[in-house]
Design a protein around this motif. Sequence first.
Motif, PDB file in Angstrom:
ATOM      1  N   ALA A  60       4.757 -53.678  97.747  1.00 50.48           N
ATOM      2  CA  ALA A  60       5.074 -54.822  97.011  1.00 50.48           C
ATOM      3  C   ALA A  60       4.475 -56.166  97.623  1.00 50.48           C
ATOM      4  O   ALA A  60       4.766 -56.395  98.602  1.00 50.48           O
ATOM      5  CB  ALA A  60       6.460 -54.753  96.743  1.00 50.48           C
ATOM      6  N   ARG A  61       3.879 -57.081  96.883  1.00 48.57           N
ATOM      7  CA  ARG A  61       3.452 -58.132  97.231  1.00 48.57           C
ATOM      8  C   ARG A  61       4.368 -59.375  96.935  1.00 48.57           C
ATOM      9  O   ARG A  61       5.026 -59.306  95.595  1.00 48.57           O
ATOM     10  CB  ARG A  61       2.239 -58.464  96.933  1.00 48.57           C
ATOM     11  CG  ARG A  61       1.177 -57.824  97.382  1.00 48.57           C
ATOM     12  CD  ARG A  61      -0.297 -58.126  96.730  1.00 48.57           C
ATOM     13  NE  ARG A  61      -0.232 -57.651  95.140  1.00 48.57           N
ATOM     14  CZ  ARG A  61      -0.989 -58.470  94.529  1.00 48.57           C
ATOM     15  NH1 ARG A  61      -1.299 -59.629  94.657  1.00 48.57           N
ATOM     16  NH2 ARG A  61      -0.836 -58.034  93.058  1.00 48.57           N
ATOM     17  N   LEU A  62       4.515 -60.253  97.533  1.00 45.17           N
ATOM     18  CA  LEU A  62       5.429 -61.578  97.181  1.00 45.17           C
ATOM     19  C   LEU A  62       4.558 -62.497  96.378  1.00 45.17           C
ATOM     20  O   LEU A  62       3.382 -62.557  96.633  1.00 45.17           O
ATOM     21  CB  LEU A  62       5.701 -62.524  98.088  1.00 45.17           C
ATOM     22  CG  LEU A  62       6.799 -61.695  99.437  1.00 45.17           C
ATOM     23  CD1 LEU A  62       7.125 -62.769 100.639  1.00 45.17           C
ATOM     24  CD2 LEU A  62       8.209 -61.330  98.594  1.00 45.17           C
ATOM     25  N   MET A  63       5.029 -62.815  95.215  1.00 49.98           N
ATOM     26  CA  MET A  63       4.344 -63.784  94.360  1.00 49.98           C
ATOM     27  C   MET A  63       4.736 -64.930  94.395  1.00 49.98           C
ATOM     28  O   MET A  63       5.779 -65.292  94.600  1.00 49.98           O
ATOM     29  CB  MET A  63       4.254 -62.976  92.796  1.00 49.98           C
ATOM     30  CG  MET A  63       3.940 -61.455  92.884  1.00 49.98           C
ATOM     31  SD  MET A  63       4.023 -60.766  91.329  1.00 49.98           S
ATOM     32  CE  MET A  63       3.292 -61.893  90.099  1.00 49.98           C
ATOM     33  N   ASP A  64       3.756 -65.856  94.190  1.00 53.11           N
ATOM     34  CA  ASP A  64       4.182 -67.244  93.983  1.00 53.11           C
ATOM     35  C   ASP A  64       4.803 -67.684  92.581  1.00 53.11           C
ATOM     36  O   ASP A  64       5.329 -68.624  92.417  1.00 53.11           O
ATOM     37  CB  ASP A  64       2.996 -68.257  94.257  1.00 53.11           C
ATOM     38  CG  ASP A  64       2.489 -68.125  95.691  1.00 53.11           C
ATOM     39  OD1 ASP A  64       3.305 -67.884  96.470  1.00 53.11           O
ATOM     40  OD2 ASP A  64       1.417 -68.353  95.746  1.00 53.11           O
ATOM     41  N   ALA A  65       4.388 -66.935  91.466  1.00 58.31           N
ATOM     42  CA  ALA A  65       5.004 -66.937  90.250  1.00 58.31           C
ATOM     43  C   ALA A  65       5.238 -65.634  89.433  1.00 58.31           C
ATOM     44  O   ALA A  65       4.405 -64.952  89.999  1.00 58.31           O
ATOM     45  CB  ALA A  65       3.719 -68.004  89.512  1.00 58.31           C
ATOM     46  N   PRO A  66       5.671 -65.868  88.632  1.00 53.50           N
ATOM     47  CA  PRO A  66       6.069 -64.712  87.585  1.00 53.50           C
ATOM     48  C   PRO A  66       4.656 -64.209  87.093  1.00 53.50           C
ATOM     49  O   PRO A  66       3.956 -65.237  86.738  1.00 53.50           O
ATOM     50  CB  PRO A  66       7.138 -64.876  86.528  1.00 53.50           C
ATOM     51  CG  PRO A  66       7.674 -65.941  87.276  1.00 53.50           C
ATOM     52  CD  PRO A  66       6.814 -66.810  88.031  1.00 53.50           C
ATOM     53  N   GLY A  67       4.475 -62.899  86.526  1.00 53.62           N
ATOM     54  CA  GLY A  67       3.199 -62.628  85.866  1.00 53.62           C
ATOM     55  C   GLY A  67       2.974 -63.436  84.654  1.00 53.62           C
ATOM     56  O   GLY A  67       3.732 -63.936  83.990  1.00 53.62           O
ATOM     57  N   PRO A  68       1.755 -63.323  83.905  1.00 55.98           N
ATOM     58  CA  PRO A  68       1.565 -63.908  82.819  1.00 55.98           C
ATOM     59  C   PRO A  68       2.414 -63.074  81.776  1.00 55.98           C
ATOM     60  O   PRO A  68       2.607 -62.125  81.473  1.00 55.98           O
ATOM     61  CB  PRO A  68       0.242 -63.511  82.510  1.00 55.98           C
ATOM     62  CG  PRO A  68      -0.372 -62.427  83.508  1.00 55.98           C
ATOM     63  CD  PRO A  68       0.680 -62.668  84.715  1.00 55.98           C
ATOM     64  N   GLY A  69       2.760 -64.074  80.749  1.00 51.74           N
ATOM     65  CA  GLY A  69       3.726 -63.369  79.647  1.00 51.74           C
ATOM     66  C   GLY A  69       5.147 -63.478  80.165  1.00 51.74           C
ATOM     67  O   GLY A  69       6.073 -63.064  79.173  1.00 51.74           O
ATOM     68  N   HIS A  70       5.417 -63.367  81.290  1.00 54.20           N
ATOM     69  CA  HIS A  70       6.868 -63.521  81.611  1.00 54.20           C
ATOM     70  C   HIS A  70       7.910 -64.543  81.055  1.00 54.20           C
ATOM     71  O   HIS A  70       7.428 -65.614  81.124  1.00 54.20           O
ATOM     72  CB  HIS A  70       6.975 -63.552  83.264  1.00 54.20           C
ATOM     73  CG  HIS A  70       8.298 -62.896  83.928  1.00 54.20           C
ATOM     74  ND1 HIS A  70       9.239 -63.661  83.849  1.00 54.20           N
ATOM     75  CD2 HIS A  70       8.554 -61.748  84.449  1.00 54.20           C
ATOM     76  CE1 HIS A  70      10.350 -63.170  84.564  1.00 54.20           C
ATOM     77  NE2 HIS A  70       9.974 -61.834  84.712  1.00 54.20           N
ATOM     78  N   PRO A  71       9.007 -64.218  80.791  1.00 53.17           N
ATOM     79  CA  PRO A  71       9.871 -65.021  80.187  1.00 53.17           C
ATOM     80  C   PRO A  71      10.215 -66.134  80.827  1.00 53.17           C
ATOM     81  O   PRO A  71      10.547 -67.359  80.571  1.00 53.17           O
ATOM     82  CB  PRO A  71      11.035 -64.444  79.505  1.00 53.17           C
ATOM     83  CG  PRO A  71      11.076 -63.121  80.254  1.00 53.17           C
ATOM     84  CD  PRO A  71       9.487 -62.845  80.651  1.00 53.17           C
ATOM     85  N   GLU A  72      10.042 -66.022  82.087  1.00 51.35           N
ATOM     86  CA  GLU A  72      10.491 -67.119  83.261  1.00 51.35           C
ATOM     87  C   GLU A  72       9.494 -67.836  83.773  1.00 51.35           C
ATOM     88  O   GLU A  72       9.231 -67.552  85.224  1.00 51.35           O
ATOM     89  CB  GLU A  72      11.545 -66.756  84.294  1.00 51.35           C
ATOM     90  CG  GLU A  72      12.841 -66.131  83.468  1.00 51.35           C
ATOM     91  CD  GLU A  72      13.848 -65.403  84.685  1.00 51.35           C
ATOM     92  OE1 GLU A  72      13.568 -65.314  85.916  1.00 51.35           O
ATOM     93  OE2 GLU A  72      14.861 -64.907  84.158  1.00 51.35           O
TER      94      GLU A  72
END
Length: 74
Positions: free
Chosen positions: A39-51
């Motif tokens: 698993a990679r750390l992400m800077d932002a939620p994925g596209p279409g994510h409610p948050e």
Amino acid sequence: MAFARRVLRSARTLAATLWQCLIAVGAVQLAGETARADARLMDAPGPGHPERLRPDLPLTALERAVLKDIGSAS
């Protein structure tokens, strides 16, 4: 004599089945660990994510307080 062979064959079948079940459980556990390791750390939620993150909006007072608490904890 025939009864003893049937019991021995049944015991071997049971042991082989149990062994295959243990292998399956171990594979599931190992798969979960390798998935977490990849698993990679992400800077932002994925596209279409409610948050979704909104960089154009300033943080609220509560968000600033939470960020301050998180910053002091690490």
